[in-house]
Design an enzyme around this catalytic site. Sequence first.
Site, short mmCIF file in Angstrom:
data_model
loop_
_atom_site.label_atom_id
_atom_site.label_comp_id
_atom_site.label_asym_id
_atom_site.label_seq_id
_atom_site.Cartn_x
_atom_site.Cartn_y
_atom_site.Cartn_z
CB CYS A 207 -9.39 -0.63 2.65
SG CYS A 207 -9.18 -0.12 0.94
CB CYS A 208 -4.50 2.48 3.05
SG CYS A 208 -3.13 1.43 2.51
CB ALA A 209 -4.05 4.57 -1.48
CE1 TYR B 167 -12.19 2.84 -4.14
CE2 TYR B 167 -10.39 3.98 -5.26
CZ TYR B 167 -11.74 3.69 -5.15
OH TYR B 167 -12.63 4.23 -6.04
#
Length: 364
Positions: A96-98, A125
Site C-alpha cells: 500500500c502507498c498513498a 491508503y
Amino acid sequence: MQERHTEQDYRALLIADTPIIDVRAPIEFEQGAMPAAINLPLMNNDERAAVGTCYKQQGSDAALALGHKLVAGEIRQQRIDAWRAACLQNPQGILCCARGGQRSHIVQSWLHAAGIDYPLVEGGYKALRQTAIQATIELAQKPIVLIGGCTGSGKTLLVQQQPNGVDLEGLARHRGSAFGRTLQPQLSQASFENLLAAEMLKTDARQDLRLWVLEDESRMIGSNHLPECLRERMTQAAIAVVEDPFEIRLERLNEEYFLRMHHDFTHAYGDEQGWQEYCEYLHHGLSAIKRRLGLQRYNELAAQLDTALTTQLTTGSTDGHLAWLVPLLKEYYDPMYRYQLEKKAEKVVFRGEWAEVAEWVKAR
C-alpha cells in the site's frame, strides 16, 4: 502484478486484519494508517521531501530520477531485503502507498525482480481510508444502547463482555477521565477512526447485529474525538445506567487505578522508575482538574495523595488512597456525572446494578 479492489474488497481487507506493508514515508504513516499496517517506506521523510520539492520545481520525470538516485545501491538493497522478509512473514498481505501510484508499483516491481510476487491496494491508503469513513457512517445507523453510570461502575467491562459491544476507550487507549491515560500512547485521529471502523466491521461481520452496545462517552476520549456521525447517533441513543453500591465502585477503582496501574508501570519501567512514573501519573491526573477543584481543595487532596503514596511504598497497601479518592468522587465526579445525566434523563430506559444491566442488555 496489479490488483483491483471494489468497496467490498477493501472492507474484507479490514475485517480480515490483512497485513498491509505500507511503503509511505514515516510522517505520512504517523498521520494515519490502517490497524494491520507496518511501515516499511520506499523513501524516508527527508528523501520524500527532496523528491516533492524536485517535482514542484522540475516536474515528474526529474522527481522520479531523483528518487531512484536517492534510493539506490546499498540503501535500495536493504529496503528490498526488509520488504522481502515482511512478504515472506505475511504471505497473505498486500502492498500500500498513498494512492496506489508509483511508490507501491515500484516496490512491487523490485520485489518481483527479487522473486516475490505480491499484490497491492489499488487506490492505496486513500481508498482504504474512504472505506473506513463510509463504513462508520453506515454502521452507526444501527440502533445504539449506551451504558452509563458513575466512575467505577464497571461500564467498560460490561461493554467488553457483549458480543455487540465496542470498547471505545480501549480503541482510544484512554479511559476518558483526568486519570484516563494508559501506558500506550494514543493514536493519531485518523488511525483511531480507522481502528474503530475496522472493529465495527468485524463485530458486524461476526453476527446478525441488531444494535450496538457502547459506553456513554463524551465527544473527546483523551486526545481522540469520536467521529461526528457516531457521536450524533449516540446523542439520540437509549441509556442503561449502572447503579452499584459506592463500596463496590471503590473496589473497582482501587483495582484499576492503583493496583493495576502500579503493576503496569513497574512492569514497563522497572521498580524504581516505574514507581516514579506511577506517582507522576496520579499527580498529573489530579492536577488536570485543579481549577475545577479550587486551589485550596486541590492542595488538600494532593497532600493526602502524597501520604497515600508513602504508605503504599512502605507497606504495599493502597487503602490510604481512599482519603483523597472518596472526596474526589463525592465532591467532583459523581455530581458532574449526575448533572450530565439529568440533561438526558428522557433517554434513560433502565437502571440497575451491574449484573441487572448486563442481563437487560443481553435480552435486547
